[in-house]
Design an enzyme around this catalytic site. Sequence first.
Site, PDB file in Angstrom:
ATOM      1  N   HIS A 310       0.992  -1.265  -0.079  1.00 22.38           N
ATOM      2  CA  HIS A 310      -0.156   0.020  -0.087  1.00 22.38           C
ATOM      3  C   HIS A 310       0.805   1.342  -0.246  1.00 22.38           C
ATOM      4  O   HIS A 310       1.999   1.363   0.633  1.00 22.38           O
ATOM      5  CB  HIS A 310      -0.828   0.004   1.248  1.00 22.38           C
ATOM      6  CG  HIS A 310      -2.168   1.069   1.003  1.00 22.38           C
ATOM      7  ND1 HIS A 310      -1.842   2.315   1.429  1.00 22.38           N
ATOM      8  CD2 HIS A 310      -3.178   0.801   0.741  1.00 22.38           C
ATOM      9  CE1 HIS A 310      -3.163   2.888   1.225  1.00 22.38           C
ATOM     10  NE2 HIS A 310      -4.071   2.004   0.902  1.00 22.38           N
ATOM     11  N   ASP A 370      -7.933  -5.244  -0.068  1.00 20.31           N
ATOM     12  CA  ASP A 370      -8.313  -5.975  -0.970  1.00 20.31           C
ATOM     13  C   ASP A 370      -8.233  -7.439  -0.814  1.00 20.31           C
ATOM     14  O   ASP A 370      -8.392  -8.420  -1.633  1.00 20.31           O
ATOM     15  CB  ASP A 370      -7.982  -5.529  -2.411  1.00 20.31           C
ATOM     16  CG  ASP A 370      -8.442  -4.089  -2.616  1.00 20.31           C
ATOM     17  OD1 ASP A 370      -7.673  -3.206  -2.969  1.00 20.31           O
ATOM     18  OD2 ASP A 370      -9.477  -3.936  -2.859  1.00 20.31           O
TER      19      ASP A 370
HETATM   20  C1  SDX Z   1      -6.131   0.174  -2.694  1.00 18.19           C
HETATM   21  O1  SDX Z   1      -4.431   4.777  -1.962  1.00 18.19           O
HETATM   22  C2  SDX Z   1      -5.386   4.142  -1.369  1.00 18.19           C
HETATM   23  O2  SDX Z   1      -5.680   4.308  -0.386  1.00 18.19           O
HETATM   24  C3  SDX Z   1      -5.879   2.981  -2.207  1.00 18.19           C
HETATM   25  C4  SDX Z   1      -6.818   2.177  -1.346  1.00 18.19           C
HETATM   26  C5  SDX Z   1      -8.089   3.001  -1.171  1.00 18.19           C
HETATM   27  O3  SDX Z   1      -9.184   2.621  -0.142  1.00 18.19           O
HETATM   28  O4  SDX Z   1      -8.480   3.645  -1.875  1.00 18.19           O
HETATM   29  O5  SDX Z   1      -6.315   1.653  -0.016  1.00 18.19           O
HETATM   30  C6  SDX Z   1      -7.228   0.737  -2.211  1.00 18.19           C
HETATM   31  O6  SDX Z   1      -6.102   0.706  -3.971  1.00 18.19           O
HETATM   32  C7  SDX Z   1      -5.522  -0.580  -2.030  1.00 18.19           C
HETATM   33  C8  SDX Z   1      -4.195  -1.281  -2.914  1.00 18.19           C
HETATM   34  C9  SDX Z   1      -4.743  -2.130  -4.010  1.00 18.19           C
HETATM   35  N1  SDX Z   1      -3.568  -2.670  -4.976  1.00 18.19           N
HETATM   36  C10 SDX Z   1      -2.871  -4.074  -4.687  1.00 18.19           C
HETATM   37  O7  SDX Z   1      -3.262  -4.627  -3.908  1.00 18.19           O
HETATM   38  C11 SDX Z   1      -2.008  -4.098  -6.090  1.00 18.19           C
HETATM   39  C12 SDX Z   1      -0.614  -4.861  -5.648  1.00 18.19           C
HETATM   40  N2  SDX Z   1      -0.095  -3.650  -4.878  1.00 18.19           N
HETATM   41  C13 SDX Z   1       0.948  -2.964  -5.465  1.00 18.19           C
HETATM   42  O8  SDX Z   1       0.864  -2.650  -6.797  1.00 18.19           O
HETATM   43  C14 SDX Z   1       1.558  -1.691  -4.724  1.00 18.19           C
HETATM   44  O9  SDX Z   1       1.814  -2.152  -3.182  1.00 18.19           O
HETATM   45  C15 SDX Z   1       0.733  -0.452  -4.807  1.00 18.19           C
HETATM   46  C16 SDX Z   1       0.373  -0.028  -5.974  1.00 18.19           C
HETATM   47  C17 SDX Z   1      -0.515  -0.898  -3.631  1.00 18.19           C
HETATM   48  C18 SDX Z   1       1.514   0.620  -3.922  1.00 18.19           C
HETATM   49  O10 SDX Z   1       2.689   0.748  -4.784  1.00 18.19           O
HETATM   50  P1  SDX Z   1       3.723   1.976  -4.552  1.00 18.19           P
HETATM   51  O11 SDX Z   1       3.353   2.667  -3.249  1.00 18.19           O
HETATM   52  O12 SDX Z   1       3.893   2.638  -5.614  1.00 18.19           O
HETATM   53  O13 SDX Z   1       4.924   1.054  -3.877  1.00 18.19           O
HETATM   54  P2  SDX Z   1       5.904   0.547  -4.917  1.00 18.19           P
HETATM   55  O14 SDX Z   1       5.189   0.106  -6.145  1.00 18.19           O
HETATM   56  O15 SDX Z   1       6.997   1.606  -5.166  1.00 18.19           O
HETATM   57  O16 SDX Z   1       6.495  -0.693  -3.928  1.00 18.19           O
HETATM   58  C19 SDX Z   1       7.453  -0.684  -3.163  1.00 18.19           C
HETATM   59  C20 SDX Z   1       8.279  -1.753  -3.576  1.00 18.19           C
HETATM   60  C21 SDX Z   1       8.769  -2.176  -4.566  1.00 18.19           C
HETATM   61  O17 SDX Z   1       9.932  -2.839  -5.001  1.00 18.19           O
HETATM   62  P3  SDX Z   1      11.482  -2.061  -5.160  1.00 18.19           P
HETATM   63  O18 SDX Z   1      11.454  -1.369  -6.294  1.00 18.19           O
HETATM   64  O19 SDX Z   1      11.561  -1.269  -3.663  1.00 18.19           O
HETATM   65  O20 SDX Z   1      12.599  -3.291  -4.952  1.00 18.19           O
HETATM   66  O21 SDX Z   1       7.768  -2.856  -3.126  1.00 18.19           O
HETATM   67  C22 SDX Z   1       7.368  -3.723  -3.989  1.00 18.19           C
HETATM   68  C23 SDX Z   1       7.664  -3.008  -5.294  1.00 18.19           C
HETATM   69  O22 SDX Z   1       8.082  -3.688  -6.247  1.00 18.19           O
HETATM   70  N3  SDX Z   1       5.883  -4.104  -4.188  1.00 18.19           N
HETATM   71  C24 SDX Z   1       5.519  -5.407  -4.335  1.00 18.19           C
HETATM   72  C25 SDX Z   1       4.299  -5.330  -4.081  1.00 18.19           C
HETATM   73  N4  SDX Z   1       3.812  -4.289  -3.713  1.00 18.19           N
HETATM   74  C26 SDX Z   1       4.917  -3.325  -3.676  1.00 18.19           C
HETATM   75  N5  SDX Z   1       6.210  -6.607  -4.501  1.00 18.19           N
HETATM   76  C27 SDX Z   1       5.446  -7.730  -4.846  1.00 18.19           C
HETATM   77  N6  SDX Z   1       3.990  -7.633  -4.643  1.00 18.19           N
HETATM   78  C28 SDX Z   1       3.288  -6.414  -4.179  1.00 18.19           C
HETATM   79  N7  SDX Z   1       2.245  -6.360  -4.090  1.00 18.19           N
END
Ligand code: SDX
Length: 434
Positions: A310, A370
């Site tokens: 998140h 989710d």
């Molecule tokens: C919602 O914003 C809100 O409040 C949203 C929400 C709401 O109520 O409105 O809470 C609802 O959208 C919840 C989120 C649902 N999405 C997912 O579950 C999809 C999977 N999650 C990710 O795609 C990700 O965690 C995000 C999009 C939710 C957040 O992405 P960020 O903040 O841009 O984080 P990032 O992509 O920069 O990740 C940081 C690190 C990265 O690795 P490095 O580059 O540091 O090596 O964490 C890794 C990412 O690759 N990472 C994951 C991961 N999520 C982040 N690795 C594997 N699996 C994951 N799910």
Amino acid sequence: MSKKDTVTLIDNSTGKEVELPILRPSNGIPTIDVRKLYNELGFFTYDPGFLSTASCHSSITYLDGLKGELQYAGYPIEQLADHSTFLEVCCLLINRELPSDEEFEEFKNIITHHTMLHEALKRFYSGFRRDAHPMAIMVGVVGALSAFYHDDIDIHNPQDRIIAMHQLIAKMPTIAAWSYRYAHGLPFEYPRNNLDYAENFLHMMFSLPTEKYVPDPFFVKALDLIFILHADHEQNASTSTVRLTGSSEANPFAAVSAGIASLWGPAHGGANEAVIRMLVDINESDHDVQYYINRAKDKNDRFRLMGFGHRIYKNYDPRARIIRKTCHELLSHLGSNCQYKDLFDTAMELEKIALEDEYFISRNLYPNVDFYSGIILLAMGIPLNMFTVIFAVARTVGWITHWNEMIQDPESRIGRPRQLYIGALPRDYPEDRK
Ligand code: SDX
């Protein structure tokens, strides 16, 4: 302004400096007011994804990502989940105060009597292919509401705004249920004034002309809880979309339609659908859970653990904790032969392994709202492609409350971010092409 309420920024290349005010919140992170930065120091700020940017001030919802706390107008989500209802939460978000009994009865009565749609709106559904994703239908039909109510609303009139807010809260369940009915070739079921919000939605989803659907009270309570937990979440992508769209003075129906489009993405509201597809793939594959954990960690693999991670929560999403508990209760209510228990078991195994894995621990990746919500919706008989639609029905109150807050904010102006330009320098059109 005393020194303790400012920061000083110095451009070391010229020695020029600017003193910027610190704006202190009632709760949470202070902000630096950079509005005069460009005029006084000649710089923009650069913050793709807005990781360190407050786009507005708001009194609606507060999140503490480090502690994993969520409050609607100061009330902890855990207490609202235990003691409130979705329509009472709507009143709380809109007015920032819990309603009196009289105010609540009046609000419920207004919502109940706005659930019908203009009959001509039914024709919009028949323009979609039967296999259209319900979110595509939602974007289209909600946007079309502006063709039915556009002329009636003066967005600078507070009374007009509250009427539009009531219309959207009331009509979203009808529009949503009808997108399901259309996709399944079923006649549209009309709302019933004797049913509460969640029960009315389930009625419009599953009742047939041949027999009335009486939902399991456990499902009604679980759905109302899911609506509460998804009602608002500060400046998330879809809410920021509604604010930016509304900042041009577009009407609220068009702004909410834009919010629905943003919510549809799998990185945002589409994750609940993606979680179930992931769990089903895991259960149907020859690979074990660890294989998928390893894929999620592999930079060369686009696979991500859906429902994990998140932007704000670097701790367990408080909503996920509540939904996990409800999931448990629902599955034991349905009995051990419930066909979705295997998905829940896989989800819990994924969570257990991930939370002990250095990759997830070091990146503060925890289950979000989710991760478990889809299992509850599946158990109710709600199909996968309706999950984000349910999210949109719930989040509508958040979207229009933020829209209303923005419109009435004297500091509000059309949102127009700048950029860091990295394109070509000025050049002339080639002679040989003239
Ligand atoms: C919602 O914003 C809100 O409040 C949203 C929400 C709401 O109520 O409105 O809470 C609802 O959208 C919840 C989120 C649902 N999405 C997912 O579950 C999809 C999977 N999650 C990710 O795609 C990700 O965690 C995000 C999009 C939710 C957040 O992405 P960020 O903040 O841009 O984080 P990032 O992509 O920069 O990740 C940081 C690190 C990265 O690795 P490095 O580059 O540091 O090596 O964490 C890794 C990412 O690759 N990472 C994951 C991961 N999520 C982040 N690795 C594997 N699996 C994951 N799910």
